[in-house]
Design a protein around this motif. Structure first.
Motif, PDB file in Angstrom:
ATOM      1  N   GLU A   1     -17.621 -13.878 -17.738  1.00 32.42           N
ATOM      2  CA  GLU A   1     -17.650 -12.422 -17.582  1.00 32.42           C
ATOM      3  C   GLU A   1     -16.280 -11.836 -17.275  1.00 32.42           C
ATOM      4  OE1 GLU A   1     -21.611 -10.484 -16.128  1.00 32.42           O
ATOM      5  OE2 GLU A   1     -20.745 -11.726 -14.555  1.00 32.42           O
ATOM      6  N   GLN A   2     -16.031 -10.661 -17.832  1.00 32.56           N
ATOM      7  CA  GLN A   2     -14.745 -10.015 -17.607  1.00 32.56           C
ATOM      8  C   GLN A   2     -14.556  -9.586 -16.155  1.00 32.56           C
ATOM      9  OE1 GLN A   2     -14.099  -6.465 -19.959  1.00 32.56           O
ATOM     10  NE2 GLN A   2     -16.273  -5.989 -19.977  1.00 32.56           N
ATOM     11  N   CYS A   3     -15.639  -9.381 -15.406  1.00 31.26           N
ATOM     12  CA  CYS A   3     -15.492  -9.013 -13.988  1.00 31.26           C
ATOM     13  C   CYS A   3     -14.828 -10.136 -13.186  1.00 31.26           C
ATOM     14  CB  CYS A   3     -16.834  -8.625 -13.378  1.00 31.26           C
ATOM     15  SG  CYS A   3     -17.974  -9.991 -13.114  1.00 31.26           S
ATOM     16  N   GLN A   4     -14.873 -11.360 -13.710  1.00 33.97           N
ATOM     17  CA  GLN A   4     -14.282 -12.493 -12.985  1.00 33.97           C
ATOM     18  C   GLN A   4     -12.760 -12.459 -13.008  1.00 33.97           C
ATOM     19  OE1 GLN A   4     -15.956 -14.263 -10.960  1.00 33.97           O
ATOM     20  NE2 GLN A   4     -18.013 -13.774 -11.633  1.00 33.97           N
ATOM     21  N   ALA A   5     -12.164 -11.510 -13.733  1.00 25.68           N
ATOM     22  CA  ALA A   5     -10.710 -11.334 -13.703  1.00 25.68           C
ATOM     23  C   ALA A   5     -10.275 -10.499 -12.493  1.00 25.68           C
ATOM     24  CB  ALA A   5     -10.226 -10.667 -14.993  1.00 25.68           C
ATOM     25  N   LYS A   6     -11.216  -9.824 -11.852  1.00 26.41           N
ATOM     26  CA  LYS A   6     -10.861  -9.004 -10.690  1.00 26.41           C
ATOM     27  C   LYS A   6     -10.439  -9.896  -9.526  1.00 26.41           C
ATOM     28  CE  LYS A   6     -14.057  -5.303 -11.876  1.00 26.41           C
ATOM     29  NZ  LYS A   6     -15.239  -4.560 -11.460  1.00 26.41           N
TER      30      LYS A   6
ATOM     31  N   GLU B   1     -11.006  -9.590  -6.428  1.00 25.95           N
ATOM     32  CA  GLU B   1     -12.089  -9.794  -5.459  1.00 25.95           C
ATOM     33  C   GLU B   1     -13.183 -10.714  -6.006  1.00 25.95           C
ATOM     34  OE1 GLU B   1     -12.995  -5.792  -7.474  1.00 25.95           O
ATOM     35  OE2 GLU B   1     -11.208  -6.853  -6.784  1.00 25.95           O
ATOM     36  N   ARG B   2     -13.113 -11.047  -7.265  1.00 28.78           N
ATOM     37  CA  ARG B   2     -14.030 -12.018  -7.855  1.00 28.78           C
ATOM     38  C   ARG B   2     -13.303 -13.362  -7.917  1.00 28.78           C
ATOM     39  NH1 ARG B   2     -19.429 -10.941  -8.284  1.00 28.78           N
ATOM     40  NH2 ARG B   2     -19.719  -8.734  -8.502  1.00 28.78           N
ATOM     41  N   SER B   3     -13.075 -13.871  -9.110  1.00 24.81           N
ATOM     42  CA  SER B   3     -12.421 -15.180  -9.252  1.00 24.81           C
ATOM     43  C   SER B   3     -10.922 -15.064  -9.498  1.00 24.81           C
ATOM     44  CB  SER B   3     -13.074 -15.970 -10.387  1.00 24.81           C
ATOM     45  OG  SER B   3     -14.428 -16.222 -10.096  1.00 24.81           O
ATOM     46  N   GLY B   4     -10.457 -13.863  -9.800  1.00 28.65           N
ATOM     47  CA  GLY B   4      -9.025 -13.669 -10.034  1.00 28.65           C
ATOM     48  C   GLY B   4      -8.499 -14.390 -11.266  1.00 28.65           C
ATOM     49  N   LEU B   5      -9.377 -14.605 -12.245  1.00 31.86           N
ATOM     50  CA  LEU B   5      -8.941 -15.271 -13.474  1.00 31.86           C
ATOM     51  C   LEU B   5      -8.005 -14.340 -14.244  1.00 31.86           C
ATOM     52  CD1 LEU B   5     -12.421 -16.677 -14.552  1.00 31.86           C
ATOM     53  CD2 LEU B   5     -10.543 -17.958 -13.506  1.00 31.86           C
ATOM     54  N   PRO B   6      -7.039 -14.887 -14.961  1.00 33.40           N
ATOM     55  CA  PRO B   6      -6.119 -14.027 -15.717  1.00 33.40           C
ATOM     56  C   PRO B   6      -6.855 -13.216 -16.796  1.00 33.40           C
ATOM     57  CG  PRO B   6      -5.277 -16.281 -15.586  1.00 33.40           C
ATOM     58  CD  PRO B   6      -6.685 -16.301 -15.061  1.00 33.40           C
TER      59      PRO B   6
ATOM     60  N   ASP C   1     -22.510 -12.983  -8.613  1.00 31.26           N
ATOM     61  CA  ASP C   1     -21.932 -13.196  -7.279  1.00 31.26           C
ATOM     62  C   ASP C   1     -21.820 -14.687  -6.974  1.00 31.26           C
ATOM     63  OD1 ASP C   1     -21.983 -10.408  -6.937  1.00 31.26           O
ATOM     64  OD2 ASP C   1     -23.944 -10.472  -5.961  1.00 31.26           O
ATOM     65  N   VAL C   2     -22.831 -15.442  -7.371  1.00 29.99           N
ATOM     66  CA  VAL C   2     -22.833 -16.878  -7.112  1.00 29.99           C
ATOM     67  C   VAL C   2     -21.748 -17.571  -7.935  1.00 29.99           C
ATOM     68  CG1 VAL C   2     -24.213 -18.986  -7.325  1.00 29.99           C
ATOM     69  CG2 VAL C   2     -25.253 -16.902  -6.435  1.00 29.99           C
ATOM     70  N   LEU C   3     -21.474 -17.056  -9.122  1.00 29.81           N
ATOM     71  CA  LEU C   3     -20.440 -17.652  -9.973  1.00 29.81           C
ATOM     72  C   LEU C   3     -19.025 -17.333  -9.481  1.00 29.81           C
ATOM     73  CD1 LEU C   3     -22.053 -17.014 -13.439  1.00 29.81           C
ATOM     74  CD2 LEU C   3     -21.660 -19.238 -12.355  1.00 29.81           C
ATOM     75  N   THR C   4     -18.885 -16.249  -8.728  1.00 33.05           N
ATOM     76  CA  THR C   4     -17.576 -15.857  -8.217  1.00 33.05           C
ATOM     77  C   THR C   4     -16.935 -17.005  -7.447  1.00 33.05           C
ATOM     78  OG1 THR C   4     -18.109 -13.513  -8.133  1.00 33.05           O
ATOM     79  CG2 THR C   4     -16.406 -14.266  -6.618  1.00 33.05           C
ATOM     80  N   GLY C   5     -15.670 -17.258  -7.783  1.00 33.30           N
ATOM     81  CA  GLY C   5     -14.915 -18.300  -7.101  1.00 33.30           C
ATOM     82  C   GLY C   5     -15.006 -19.664  -7.764  1.00 33.30           C
ATOM     83  N   ASN C   6     -15.963 -19.836  -8.680  1.00 30.16           N
ATOM     84  CA  ASN C   6     -16.035 -21.095  -9.419  1.00 30.16           C
ATOM     85  C   ASN C   6     -14.901 -21.159 -10.436  1.00 30.16           C
ATOM     86  OD1 ASN C   6     -18.618 -22.733  -8.828  1.00 30.16           O
ATOM     87  ND2 ASN C   6     -19.317 -20.617  -8.859  1.00 30.16           N
ATOM     88  N   ASP C   7     -14.506 -22.369 -10.785  1.00 33.43           N
ATOM     89  CA  ASP C   7     -13.410 -22.503 -11.739  1.00 33.43           C
ATOM     90  C   ASP C   7     -13.863 -22.102 -13.145  1.00 33.43           C
ATOM     91  OD1 ASP C   7     -14.747 -24.709 -12.931  1.00 33.43           O
ATOM     92  OD2 ASP C   7     -13.554 -26.164 -11.827  1.00 33.43           O
ATOM     93  N   TRP C   8     -12.874 -21.979 -14.025  1.00 35.11           N
ATOM     94  CA  TRP C   8     -13.117 -21.528 -15.390  1.00 35.11           C
ATOM     95  C   TRP C   8     -14.165 -22.395 -16.085  1.00 35.11           C
ATOM     96  CZ3 TRP C   8     -11.994 -17.527 -18.495  1.00 35.11           C
ATOM     97  CH2 TRP C   8     -12.266 -17.701 -19.856  1.00 35.11           C
ATOM     98  N   ASP C   9     -13.995 -23.707 -16.015  1.00 36.88           N
ATOM     99  CA  ASP C   9     -14.879 -24.609 -16.754  1.00 36.88           C
ATOM    100  C   ASP C   9     -16.337 -24.456 -16.335  1.00 36.88           C
ATOM    101  OD1 ASP C   9     -12.781 -25.622 -18.254  1.00 36.88           O
ATOM    102  OD2 ASP C   9     -12.438 -27.301 -16.883  1.00 36.88           O
ATOM    103  N   ARG C  10     -16.568 -24.350 -15.047  1.00 30.70           N
ATOM    104  CA  ARG C  10     -17.949 -24.210 -14.575  1.00 30.70           C
ATOM    105  C   ARG C  10     -18.553 -22.889 -15.046  1.00 30.70           C
ATOM    106  NH1 ARG C  10     -20.703 -26.463  -9.492  1.00 30.70           N
ATOM    107  NH2 ARG C  10     -22.626 -25.279  -9.496  1.00 30.70           N
ATOM    108  N   GLN C  11     -17.789 -21.809 -14.952  1.00 27.40           N
ATOM    109  CA  GLN C  11     -18.289 -20.507 -15.405  1.00 27.40           C
ATOM    110  C   GLN C  11     -18.505 -20.500 -16.915  1.00 27.40           C
ATOM    111  OE1 GLN C  11     -16.881 -16.853 -13.715  1.00 27.40           O
ATOM    112  NE2 GLN C  11     -15.759 -17.947 -12.110  1.00 27.40           N
TER     113      GLN C  11
END
Length: 113
Positions: free
Chosen positions: A34-39, A41-46, A84-94
């Motif tokens: 998900e694109q929200c995981q780039a935020k 406060e989420r996962s901070g993915l690039p 919310d549960v996916l937040t903070g997981n690494d790229w591969d897991r998500q």
């Protein structure tokens, strides 16, 4: 999608990706992670990683909406949504989770009359 686009391409935003990749009648462009995981406060993915052709897939509109609804639903007995549960997981897991969600919905599309 990367193969269709001539290899992996990265975009600065979802808007730039949609502009470059165009549209398809009856389909929507879906992020596997998900694109929200780039935020931050989420996962901070690039953002450039989230908006790549290897993280996009074209989906029929109903399947895309069901996946979005799945990520928004609260887990039983908690105040947390799936995203919310996916937040903070690494790229591969998500990515693996997202692939399973896409596969599940595409199977439903194939099974429906």
């Amino acid at each position: 999608m990367a193969e269709e686009a001539g290899g992996v391409r990265s975009f600065q935003s979802y808007t730039a990706a949609k502009r470059a990749l165009g549209s398809r009648p009856g389909q929507e462009l879906h992020h596997i992670v998900e694109q929200c995981q780039a935020k931050p406060e989420r996962s901070g993915l690039p953002v450039e990683r989230v908006n790549t052709t290897d993280n996009f897939v074209w989906l029929p509109v109903p399947a895309h909406r069901r996946i979005s609804a799945h990520y928004s639903q609260h887990l039983p007995g908690t105040n947390q949504r799936v995203r919310d549960v996916l937040t903070g997981n690494d790229w591969d897991r998500q990515y693996r989770y997202g692939e399973r969600a896409v596969s599940r919905e595409l199977r439903k599309e194939e099974e429906s009359p």
